[in-house]
Design an enzyme around this catalytic site. Structure first.
Site, PDB file in Angstrom:
ATOM      1  N   PRO A   1       6.182 -27.778 -15.293  1.00 64.28           N
ATOM      2  CA  PRO A   1       5.072 -28.923 -15.827  1.00 64.28           C
ATOM      3  C   PRO A   1       3.841 -28.752 -14.730  1.00 64.28           C
ATOM      4  O   PRO A   1       3.983 -28.369 -13.445  1.00 64.28           O
ATOM      5  CB  PRO A   1       5.823 -30.155 -15.116  1.00 64.28           C
ATOM      6  CG  PRO A   1       7.266 -29.840 -15.082  1.00 64.28           C
ATOM      7  CD  PRO A   1       7.308 -28.049 -14.650  1.00 64.28           C
TER       8      PRO A   1
ATOM      9  N   ASP B   1       0.667 -30.697 -13.254  1.00 64.56           N
ATOM     10  CA  ASP B   1       0.231 -32.340 -13.003  1.00 64.56           C
ATOM     11  C   ASP B   1      -1.194 -31.965 -12.081  1.00 64.56           C
ATOM     12  O   ASP B   1      -1.345 -30.620 -11.687  1.00 64.56           O
ATOM     13  CB  ASP B   1       1.067 -33.035 -12.657  1.00 64.56           C
ATOM     14  CG  ASP B   1       1.416 -32.901 -11.256  1.00 64.56           C
ATOM     15  OD1 ASP B   1       1.651 -31.661 -10.701  1.00 64.56           O
ATOM     16  OD2 ASP B   1       1.858 -33.687 -10.401  1.00 64.56           O
TER      17      ASP B   1
ATOM     18  N   LYS C   1       2.474 -31.475 -20.318  1.00 67.41           N
ATOM     19  CA  LYS C   1       2.878 -31.891 -19.202  1.00 67.41           C
ATOM     20  C   LYS C   1       4.315 -32.523 -19.303  1.00 67.41           C
ATOM     21  O   LYS C   1       5.534 -32.349 -18.527  1.00 67.41           O
ATOM     22  CB  LYS C   1       2.050 -32.393 -18.278  1.00 67.41           C
ATOM     23  CG  LYS C   1       2.432 -32.523 -16.823  1.00 67.41           C
ATOM     24  CD  LYS C   1       3.115 -33.887 -16.501  1.00 67.41           C
ATOM     25  CE  LYS C   1       3.762 -33.861 -15.045  1.00 67.41           C
ATOM     26  NZ  LYS C   1       4.619 -35.021 -15.144  1.00 67.41           N
TER      27      LYS C   1
ATOM     28  N   ARG D   1       0.986 -47.364 -22.787  1.00 67.14           N
ATOM     29  CA  ARG D   1       2.179 -46.567 -22.914  1.00 67.14           C
ATOM     30  C   ARG D   1       3.480 -47.112 -23.626  1.00 67.14           C
ATOM     31  O   ARG D   1       4.525 -46.499 -24.154  1.00 67.14           O
ATOM     32  CB  ARG D   1       2.807 -45.874 -21.609  1.00 67.14           C
ATOM     33  CG  ARG D   1       1.725 -45.246 -20.669  1.00 67.14           C
ATOM     34  CD  ARG D   1       2.320 -44.989 -19.312  1.00 67.14           C
ATOM     35  NE  ARG D   1       1.146 -44.683 -18.223  1.00 67.14           N
ATOM     36  CZ  ARG D   1       0.430 -45.509 -17.681  1.00 67.14           C
ATOM     37  NH1 ARG D   1       0.635 -46.896 -17.927  1.00 67.14           N
ATOM     38  NH2 ARG D   1      -0.568 -45.138 -16.907  1.00 67.14           N
TER      39      ARG D   1
ATOM     40  N   GLN E   1       8.416 -24.718  -9.411  1.00 69.89           N
ATOM     41  CA  GLN E   1       7.627 -25.760  -9.586  1.00 69.89           C
ATOM     42  C   GLN E   1       7.733 -26.945  -8.490  1.00 69.89           C
ATOM     43  O   GLN E   1       7.039 -27.465  -8.071  1.00 69.89           O
ATOM     44  CB  GLN E   1       7.687 -26.235 -11.074  1.00 69.89           C
ATOM     45  CG  GLN E   1       6.530 -27.105 -11.410  1.00 69.89           C
ATOM     46  CD  GLN E   1       6.633 -28.592 -11.104  1.00 69.89           C
ATOM     47  OE1 GLN E   1       7.697 -29.061 -10.781  1.00 69.89           O
ATOM     48  NE2 GLN E   1       5.737 -29.357 -11.786  1.00 69.89           N
TER      49      GLN E   1
ATOM     50  N   PHE F   1       5.493 -28.726  -5.813  1.00 68.34           N
ATOM     51  CA  PHE F   1       5.174 -29.903  -5.641  1.00 68.34           C
ATOM     52  C   PHE F   1       5.490 -30.724  -4.718  1.00 68.34           C
ATOM     53  O   PHE F   1       4.474 -31.540  -4.448  1.00 68.34           O
ATOM     54  CB  PHE F   1       5.737 -30.562  -7.101  1.00 68.34           C
ATOM     55  CG  PHE F   1       5.524 -31.822  -7.472  1.00 68.34           C
ATOM     56  CD1 PHE F   1       4.407 -32.417  -7.918  1.00 68.34           C
ATOM     57  CD2 PHE F   1       6.679 -32.793  -7.113  1.00 68.34           C
ATOM     58  CE1 PHE F   1       4.113 -33.750  -8.352  1.00 68.34           C
ATOM     59  CE2 PHE F   1       6.352 -34.189  -7.129  1.00 68.34           C
ATOM     60  CZ  PHE F   1       5.110 -34.518  -7.945  1.00 68.34           C
TER      61      PHE F   1
ATOM     62  N   ARG G   1       4.677 -46.570  -8.843  1.00 73.37           N
ATOM     63  CA  ARG G   1       4.481 -47.443 -10.103  1.00 73.37           C
ATOM     64  C   ARG G   1       5.251 -47.116 -11.061  1.00 73.37           C
ATOM     65  O   ARG G   1       5.788 -47.977 -11.804  1.00 73.37           O
ATOM     66  CB  ARG G   1       2.990 -47.547 -10.665  1.00 73.37           C
ATOM     67  CG  ARG G   1       1.925 -48.547 -10.130  1.00 73.37           C
ATOM     68  CD  ARG G   1       0.760 -48.434 -11.110  1.00 73.37           C
ATOM     69  NE  ARG G   1       1.150 -49.641 -12.003  1.00 73.37           N
ATOM     70  CZ  ARG G   1       0.661 -49.164 -13.270  1.00 73.37           C
ATOM     71  NH1 ARG G   1      -0.074 -48.288 -13.645  1.00 73.37           N
ATOM     72  NH2 ARG G   1       0.982 -50.088 -14.284  1.00 73.37           N
TER      73      ARG G   1
ATOM     74  N   ASN H   1      -0.359 -40.321 -16.158  1.00 77.04           N
ATOM     75  CA  ASN H   1      -1.685 -40.952 -15.712  1.00 77.04           C
ATOM     76  C   ASN H   1      -1.084 -42.363 -15.036  1.00 77.04           C
ATOM     77  O   ASN H   1      -1.832 -43.195 -14.916  1.00 77.04           O
ATOM     78  CB  ASN H   1      -2.789 -41.345 -16.783  1.00 77.04           C
ATOM     79  CG  ASN H   1      -3.810 -41.440 -16.069  1.00 77.04           C
ATOM     80  OD1 ASN H   1      -4.247 -40.778 -14.959  1.00 77.04           O
ATOM     81  ND2 ASN H   1      -4.776 -42.316 -16.729  1.00 77.04           N
TER      82      ASN H   1
ATOM     83  N   GLN I   1      -2.517 -25.625 -19.494  1.00 77.27           N
ATOM     84  CA  GLN I   1      -1.607 -24.697 -20.309  1.00 77.27           C
ATOM     85  C   GLN I   1      -1.501 -23.169 -19.871  1.00 77.27           C
ATOM     86  O   GLN I   1      -0.446 -22.502 -19.715  1.00 77.27           O
ATOM     87  CB  GLN I   1      -2.047 -24.703 -21.772  1.00 77.27           C
ATOM     88  CG  GLN I   1      -0.895 -24.206 -22.654  1.00 77.27           C
ATOM     89  CD  GLN I   1      -1.192 -24.729 -24.148  1.00 77.27           C
ATOM     90  OE1 GLN I   1      -2.250 -25.471 -24.433  1.00 77.27           O
ATOM     91  NE2 GLN I   1      -0.387 -24.621 -24.913  1.00 77.27           N
TER      92      GLN I   1
END
Length: 273
Positions: A222, A224, A205, A163, A261, A265, A115, A110, A243
């Site tokens: 993965p 996202d 993920k 986190r 992927q 992506f 960042r 998230n 999933q």
DNA sequence: TCCCAGGGTGTGG
DNA sequence: CCACACCATGGG
């Protein structure tokens, strides 16, 4: 120095496609910091140059035949995917340090890539070991001990937010000997997944990212927010859980799933479709 | 001010 | 099994 064809090794794409967070522009290319070793890499005149020790041969996955992978992927006949893997044929899946990959992708949840990079950079400056490469000051990734011994508040200050607890707890497990990543590396994809999912902060993920970018399990996929968009917009997928989307692609691409992927992506993020 | 970012956990149904 | 609130934080 390693010299390689640029067609299947483009540093800009390989480094900016979201699999690695520790690199910075330098002269004609980039400085990369991996496994306590440093390299200066750049593309020039159709070639890729790596100035660093031999460990970067493995790090950049140079023994793998990406031409064949892309050829196989194109056989599926999806127009956008074929476009993406041709345009970004220079992307390679890196073989990164297990611990660094695990911690990095726990931080990624998230969160957005700038960042994540910033937090990890601070993490290294605060807890890593300083050394000099080509007159540039750089820092190693923190050891499990450094992270385990850090006060929780100090980790939060670096921008990790909630986190921080996940990071500290995982570092603690490694430090106490309850989590041996070298041993996990010997497992097959399914068993490895079971073990990684036991960790706090590691869900579907993040697990797939760690397996792909750290453990070289190319039968990972993965999903996202970006890949979810690809599934619905470009593969006309019916409504599904993340999933189920993972399963959809792995059933289709098997051991090539991880590469697929990355092509998708990156293309989506680059606004190619 | 709300939405989004390489999501996961905990709780209640 | 599913849905949903909540979790820090900065940029658009």
């Amino acid at each position: 120095m390693i010299k390689f064809s640029a067609k299947y090794l483009n540093f800009k794409d390989t480094l900016s496609c979201g699999q690695v967070f520790r690199f910075k522009p330098y002269k004609k290319g980039y400085l990369i910091n991996a496994k306590n070793s440093c390299a200066y890499v750049y593309n020039e005149n159709g070639f890729a140059y790596i100035l660093g020790d031999e460990s970067f041969h493995d790090y950049f996955d140079l023994d793998r035949d990406y031409a064949k992978i892309i050829e196989d992927i194109k056989k599926i006949g999806n127009e956008k995917l074929s476009f993406a893997c041709q345009k970004y044929s220079g992307i390679r899946i890196l073989k990164q340090d297990y611990f660094e990959t695990l911690i990095s992708f726990i931080i990624s949840q998230n969160n957005n890539i700038p960042r994540i990079k910033s937090s990890i950079e601070k993490l290294c400056q605060t807890f890593g070991e300083k050394f000099i490469f080509l007159d540039v000051e750089t820092y190693s990734f923190p050891t499990s001990q450094a992270l385990a011994n850090s006060p929780l508040e100090k980790l939060k200050e670096l921008g990790l937010g909630y986190r921080a607890e996940y990071v500290k707890e995982t570092a603690n497990l490694v430090e106490k000997g309850c989590l041996d990543l070298e041993k996990l590396a010997l497992l097959d994809t399914s068993s490895l997944k079971t073990e990684l999912l036991k960790l706090k902060g590691v869900g579907e993920k993040v697990c797939n990212c760690v397996m792909l970018f750290g453990f070289s399990k190319t039968d990972s996929f993965p999903v996202d927010t970006w890949v979810e968009k690809v599934y619905y917009q470009d593969f006309l997928g019916k409504k599904a859980t993340r999933q189920q989307i993972t399963k959809f692609f792995i059933d289709l691409f098997k051991d090539n799933s991880g590469f697929v992927q990355q092509y998708l992506f990156h293309a989506k993020r680059m606004n190619d479709f």
